[in-house]
Scaffold this motif. Structure first.
Motif, PDB file in Angstrom:
ATOM      1  N   VAL A  24       4.705 -10.886 -40.337  1.00  0.00           N
ATOM      2  CA  VAL A  24       3.674 -11.814 -40.826  1.00  0.00           C
ATOM      3  C   VAL A  24       2.577 -10.971 -41.471  1.00  0.00           C
ATOM      4  CG1 VAL A  24       2.083 -13.662 -40.204  1.00  0.00           C
ATOM      5  CG2 VAL A  24       4.192 -13.333 -38.884  1.00  0.00           C
ATOM      6  N   ALA A  26      -1.228 -11.358 -43.266  1.00  0.00           N
ATOM      7  CA  ALA A  26      -2.370 -12.218 -43.642  1.00  0.00           C
ATOM      8  C   ALA A  26      -3.197 -11.440 -44.668  1.00  0.00           C
ATOM      9  CB  ALA A  26      -3.160 -12.605 -42.402  1.00  0.00           C
ATOM     10  N   GLY A  27      -4.232 -10.698 -44.216  1.00  0.00           N
ATOM     11  CA  GLY A  27      -4.995  -9.875 -45.154  1.00  0.00           C
ATOM     12  C   GLY A  27      -4.327  -8.542 -45.440  1.00  0.00           C
ATOM     13  N   GLY A  28      -3.408  -8.135 -44.560  1.00  0.00           N
ATOM     14  CA  GLY A  28      -2.677  -6.882 -44.748  1.00  0.00           C
ATOM     15  C   GLY A  28      -3.463  -5.632 -44.373  1.00  0.00           C
ATOM     16  N   THR A  29      -4.664  -5.779 -43.791  1.00  0.00           N
ATOM     17  CA  THR A  29      -5.496  -4.594 -43.536  1.00  0.00           C
ATOM     18  C   THR A  29      -4.994  -3.778 -42.341  1.00  0.00           C
ATOM     19  OG1 THR A  29      -7.085  -5.851 -42.202  1.00  0.00           O
ATOM     20  CG2 THR A  29      -7.577  -5.642 -44.555  1.00  0.00           C
ATOM     21  N   ASP A  30      -4.203  -4.370 -41.464  1.00  0.00           N
ATOM     22  CA  ASP A  30      -3.510  -3.602 -40.423  1.00  0.00           C
ATOM     23  C   ASP A  30      -2.066  -3.342 -40.838  1.00  0.00           C
ATOM     24  OD1 ASP A  30      -5.420  -3.116 -38.380  1.00  0.00           O
ATOM     25  OD2 ASP A  30      -5.228  -5.161 -37.650  1.00  0.00           O
ATOM     26  N   THR A  31      -1.377  -4.379 -41.316  1.00  0.00           N
ATOM     27  CA  THR A  31       0.061  -4.250 -41.595  1.00  0.00           C
ATOM     28  C   THR A  31       0.337  -3.215 -42.682  1.00  0.00           C
ATOM     29  OG1 THR A  31      -0.200  -6.199 -42.957  1.00  0.00           O
ATOM     30  CG2 THR A  31       0.886  -6.514 -40.869  1.00  0.00           C
ATOM     31  N   ARG A  40       6.386   0.804 -39.882  1.00  0.00           N
ATOM     32  CA  ARG A  40       7.036  -0.514 -39.922  1.00  0.00           C
ATOM     33  C   ARG A  40       7.884  -0.620 -41.174  1.00  0.00           C
ATOM     34  NH1 ARG A  40       2.964  -5.361 -37.912  1.00  0.00           N
ATOM     35  NH2 ARG A  40       4.735  -6.703 -37.570  1.00  0.00           N
ATOM     36  N   TYR A  74     -13.189 -12.654 -42.278  1.00  0.00           N
ATOM     37  CA  TYR A  74     -14.493 -12.297 -41.693  1.00  0.00           C
ATOM     38  C   TYR A  74     -15.631 -12.702 -42.629  1.00  0.00           C
ATOM     39  CZ  TYR A  74     -11.747  -9.532 -38.461  1.00  0.00           C
ATOM     40  OH  TYR A  74     -10.843  -9.150 -37.511  1.00  0.00           O
ATOM     41  N   GLY A  97     -15.290  -3.180 -40.533  1.00  0.00           N
ATOM     42  CA  GLY A  97     -14.942  -2.401 -41.723  1.00  0.00           C
ATOM     43  C   GLY A  97     -16.005  -2.362 -42.798  1.00  0.00           C
ATOM     44  N   THR A 106      -8.514 -11.061 -41.441  1.00  0.00           N
ATOM     45  CA  THR A 106      -8.621 -12.399 -40.848  1.00  0.00           C
ATOM     46  C   THR A 106      -8.724 -12.327 -39.325  1.00  0.00           C
ATOM     47  OG1 THR A 106      -6.233 -12.634 -40.590  1.00  0.00           O
ATOM     48  CG2 THR A 106      -7.180 -13.318 -42.726  1.00  0.00           C
ATOM     49  N   ASN A 110      -6.589 -10.127 -36.478  1.00  0.00           N
ATOM     50  CA  ASN A 110      -7.213  -9.404 -35.356  1.00  0.00           C
ATOM     51  C   ASN A 110      -6.470  -9.734 -34.063  1.00  0.00           C
ATOM     52  OD1 ASN A 110     -10.534  -8.913 -34.055  1.00  0.00           O
ATOM     53  ND2 ASN A 110      -9.419  -7.458 -35.266  1.00  0.00           N
ATOM     54  N   GLY A 112      -3.370 -10.956 -33.947  1.00  0.00           N
ATOM     55  CA  GLY A 112      -1.981 -10.502 -34.086  1.00  0.00           C
ATOM     56  C   GLY A 112      -1.845  -9.037 -33.730  1.00  0.00           C
ATOM     57  N   THR A 113      -2.809  -8.218 -34.145  1.00  0.00           N
ATOM     58  CA  THR A 113      -2.772  -6.788 -33.823  1.00  0.00           C
ATOM     59  C   THR A 113      -3.116  -6.564 -32.357  1.00  0.00           C
ATOM     60  OG1 THR A 113      -3.312  -6.140 -36.069  1.00  0.00           O
ATOM     61  CG2 THR A 113      -3.824  -4.545 -34.343  1.00  0.00           C
ATOM     62  N   ASP A 119     -12.773  -6.294 -33.110  1.00  0.00           N
ATOM     63  CA  ASP A 119     -14.148  -6.785 -32.946  1.00  0.00           C
ATOM     64  C   ASP A 119     -14.242  -8.280 -32.669  1.00  0.00           C
ATOM     65  OD1 ASP A 119     -16.063  -4.576 -33.188  1.00  0.00           O
ATOM     66  OD2 ASP A 119     -15.093  -4.256 -35.123  1.00  0.00           O
ATOM     67  N   ILE A 162       0.598 -17.670 -35.336  1.00  0.00           N
ATOM     68  CA  ILE A 162      -0.726 -18.092 -34.856  1.00  0.00           C
ATOM     69  C   ILE A 162      -1.252 -19.004 -35.959  1.00  0.00           C
ATOM     70  CG2 ILE A 162      -3.053 -17.322 -34.227  1.00  0.00           C
ATOM     71  CD1 ILE A 162      -1.734 -14.427 -33.953  1.00  0.00           C
TER      72      ILE A 162
HETATM   73  C1  LIG Z   1     -10.513   0.567 -43.373  1.00  0.00           C
HETATM   74  C2  LIG Z   1     -10.302  -0.389 -42.225  1.00  0.00           C
HETATM   75  C3  LIG Z   1     -11.390  -0.699 -41.421  1.00  0.00           C
HETATM   76  C4  LIG Z   1     -11.220  -1.585 -40.349  1.00  0.00           C
HETATM   77  N1  LIG Z   1     -12.301  -1.872 -39.553  1.00  0.00           N
HETATM   78  C5  LIG Z   1     -12.142  -2.719 -38.518  1.00  0.00           C
HETATM   79  C6  LIG Z   1     -13.253  -3.028 -37.684  1.00  0.00           C
HETATM   80  O1  LIG Z   1     -14.368  -2.548 -37.875  1.00  0.00           O
HETATM   81  N2  LIG Z   1     -13.044  -3.898 -36.654  1.00  0.00           N
HETATM   82  C7  LIG Z   1     -11.823  -4.465 -36.413  1.00  0.00           C
HETATM   83  O2  LIG Z   1     -11.683  -5.253 -35.473  1.00  0.00           O
HETATM   84  N3  LIG Z   1     -10.760  -4.186 -37.192  1.00  0.00           N
HETATM   85  C8  LIG Z   1     -10.890  -3.326 -38.235  1.00  0.00           C
HETATM   86  N4  LIG Z   1      -9.806  -3.024 -39.020  1.00  0.00           N
HETATM   87  C9  LIG Z   1      -8.507  -3.611 -38.683  1.00  0.00           C
HETATM   88  C10 LIG Z   1      -8.216  -4.931 -39.403  1.00  0.00           C
HETATM   89  O3  LIG Z   1      -9.029  -5.098 -40.562  1.00  0.00           O
HETATM   90  C11 LIG Z   1      -8.439  -6.156 -38.483  1.00  0.00           C
HETATM   91  O4  LIG Z   1      -7.663  -6.053 -37.316  1.00  0.00           O
HETATM   92  C12 LIG Z   1      -8.118  -7.465 -39.192  1.00  0.00           C
HETATM   93  O5  LIG Z   1      -8.575  -8.533 -38.404  1.00  0.00           O
HETATM   94  C13 LIG Z   1      -6.649  -7.665 -39.470  1.00  0.00           C
HETATM   95  O6  LIG Z   1      -6.517  -8.874 -40.181  1.00  0.00           O
HETATM   96  P1  LIG Z   1      -5.481  -9.024 -41.383  1.00  0.00           P
HETATM   97  O7  LIG Z   1      -5.594 -10.409 -41.867  1.00  0.00           O
HETATM   98  O8  LIG Z   1      -5.665  -7.964 -42.392  1.00  0.00           O
HETATM   99  O9  LIG Z   1      -4.118  -8.798 -40.593  1.00  0.00           O
HETATM  100  P2  LIG Z   1      -2.729  -8.248 -41.089  1.00  0.00           P
HETATM  101  O10 LIG Z   1      -2.781  -6.781 -41.330  1.00  0.00           O
HETATM  102  O11 LIG Z   1      -2.176  -9.085 -42.176  1.00  0.00           O
HETATM  103  O12 LIG Z   1      -1.890  -8.522 -39.750  1.00  0.00           O
HETATM  104  C14 LIG Z   1      -2.228  -7.869 -38.535  1.00  0.00           C
HETATM  105  C15 LIG Z   1      -1.212  -8.208 -37.464  1.00  0.00           C
HETATM  106  O13 LIG Z   1      -1.284  -9.563 -37.111  1.00  0.00           O
HETATM  107  C16 LIG Z   1      -0.066 -10.242 -37.427  1.00  0.00           C
HETATM  108  N5  LIG Z   1      -0.471 -11.537 -37.952  1.00  0.00           N
HETATM  109  C17 LIG Z   1      -1.411 -11.773 -38.911  1.00  0.00           C
HETATM  110  N6  LIG Z   1      -1.582 -13.090 -39.073  1.00  0.00           N
HETATM  111  C18 LIG Z   1      -0.741 -13.710 -38.199  1.00  0.00           C
HETATM  112  C19 LIG Z   1      -0.462 -15.072 -37.902  1.00  0.00           C
HETATM  113  N7  LIG Z   1      -1.089 -16.067 -38.494  1.00  0.00           N
HETATM  114  N8  LIG Z   1       0.474 -15.326 -36.958  1.00  0.00           N
HETATM  115  C20 LIG Z   1       1.115 -14.315 -36.322  1.00  0.00           C
HETATM  116  N9  LIG Z   1       0.879 -13.010 -36.556  1.00  0.00           N
HETATM  117  C21 LIG Z   1      -0.049 -12.714 -37.484  1.00  0.00           C
HETATM  118  C22 LIG Z   1       0.664  -9.330 -38.400  1.00  0.00           C
HETATM  119  O14 LIG Z   1       2.048  -9.490 -38.372  1.00  0.00           O
HETATM  120  C23 LIG Z   1       0.222  -7.975 -37.896  1.00  0.00           C
HETATM  121  O15 LIG Z   1       0.988  -7.605 -36.772  1.00  0.00           O
HETATM  122  C24 LIG Z   1      -9.937  -2.157 -40.104  1.00  0.00           C
HETATM  123  C25 LIG Z   1      -8.858  -1.853 -40.940  1.00  0.00           C
HETATM  124  C26 LIG Z   1      -9.041  -0.987 -41.990  1.00  0.00           C
HETATM  125  C27 LIG Z   1      -7.864  -0.664 -42.884  1.00  0.00           C
END
Ligand SMILES: Cc1cc2nc3c(=O)[nH]c(=O)nc-3n(C[C@H](O)[C@H](O)[C@H](O)COP(=O)(O)OP(=O)(O)OC[C@H]3O[C@@H](n4cnc5c(N)ncnc54)[C@H](O)[C@@H]3O)c2cc1C
Length: 283
Positions: A24, A26-31, A40, A74, A97, A106, A110, A112-113, A119, A162
């Motif tokens: 899955v 969403a924003g891709g910032t973890d994946t 992965r 966020y 971030g 998203t 947060n 999902g990870t 946060d 989720i």
């Molecule tokens: C430079 C950088 C700085 C960052 N700083 C912070 C910070 O200060 N604080 C913090 O908490 N995090 C931080 N992060 C981590 C990240 O931004 C957060 O965890 C963010 O909330 C992930 O959201 P995303 O939409 O990008 O998730 P994604 O990367 O798209 O997905 C994250 C995980 O959740 C799963 N997932 C996503 N959506 C769903 C769904 N709807 N149903 C089931 N599974 C799902 C995915 O499969 C994956 O395993 C940072 C990351 C980077 C690269």
């Protein structure tokens, strides 16, 4: 590798049913960090940030809850009226971030990870949020406490999405604070959320980065409920000090390359005392 971009929840859960181990996104910032690092190699990617049901939020004044779609970012959590309903979530979102990360990342991601340093998670814990999950079998909901199982481990089953987070709107002050090695773009060493509910005369405290997942501090909460004066918004200096000690005692930090366990435990006490003082500014 197929990349599917559904626009409705039905399409999204069908895509997940076709490949329950699909990644899955969403924003891709973890994946994307994991994919780029080679950790992965998904067989299929299901992108959820164009699913309309996951992109919006609603407030139910009768139930006093806000349902936030999992793909709400966020940057959106920072905007009123959502930020006014859930100020601690807005405060936590502001620390995530950089502007780029806050516009892509998203709350669902947060969750999902499920990093102990996520946060958004101490706020969802302190507010006793509920996580709805959907699959072709239907929808189920669980407490965020049951959802977060361990370090980057959740109760989500293969094929489930989720869809949202349902967050109670409380009647008292709430706030979030964290400590890192610098002020921005940092993985937190210690985090804390205090949420006051004047209706039930309770004080909630959730802490992060000091255990395998987010921890609630039952003893500190019980102590605060009896030690503060809700009507006068006051807490004695001794009460704030004791609350900090109980918060620190509830933490289970480890030594790692970022900080020692002793520093993290101390930081939890400092964060807890500052938050309680902000919640009850009068002495
Ligand atoms: C430079 C950088 C700085 C960052 N700083 C912070 C910070 O200060 N604080 C913090 O908490 N995090 C931080 N992060 C981590 C990240 O931004 C957060 O965890 C963010 O909330 C992930 O959201 P995303 O939409 O990008 O998730 P994604 O990367 O798209 O997905 C994250 C995980 O959740 C799963 N997932 C996503 N959506 C769903 C769904 N709807 N149903 C089931 N599974 C799902 C995915 O499969 C994956 O395993 C940072 C990351 C980077 C690269």
């Amino acid at each position: 590798m197929p990349v599917l971009v559904p626009t409705t929840l039905d399409e999204a859960v069908s895509a997940m049913a076709a490949d329950p181990d699909a990644m899955v996104l969403a924003g891709g910032t973890d994946t994307m960090v994991e994919v780029n690092a080679g950790h992965r190699r998904p067989s299929c990617v299901v992108v959820v940030n164009r699913v309309s049901e996951m992109r919006s939020w609603t407030y139910d004044p009768v139930a006093a809850t806000v349902r936030i779609g999992a793909a709400v970012t966020y940057a959106e959590l920072l905007e009123p009226p959502l930020a006014t309903l859930l100020p601690a979530l807005a405060e936590a979102s502001r620390t995530v971030g950089s502007p780029q990360i806050r516009h892509a990342g998203t709350l669902g991601g947060n969750l999902g990870t499920c990093s102990p340093a996520g946060d958004g998670l101490p706020v969802l814990s302190a507010l006793d949020a509920v996580v709805p999950l959907a699959s072709t079998a239907g929808e189920r909901s669980m407490s965020v406490h049951d959802f977060m199982v361990g370090v980057k481990r959740t109760a989500r089953e293969p094929g489930e999405l989720i869809t949202a987070v349902t967050v109670p709107v409380l009647s008292g002050w709430q706030g979030y604070a964290k400590v890192g090695v610098r002020n921005a773009m940092v993985i937190a060493l210690a985090t804390a959320c205090v949420a006051v509910d004047t209706a039930s005369a309770s004080v909630r405290l959730a802490i992060g980065s000091v255990g395998p997942t987010i921890l609630r501090c039952a003893q500190a909460e019980a102590f605060a409920a009896s030690a503060v004066d809700f009507a006068a918004s006051s807490a004695s200096a001794d009460a704030v000090r004791r609350f900090a000690e109980l918060a620190a005692a509830a933490s289970h930090p480890i030594d790692d390359h970022r900080a020692s366990a002793a520093y993290r435990r101390h930081a939890i006490g400092v964060l807890a005392s500052r938050l309680l003082r902000r919640a009850f500014p009068n002495e």
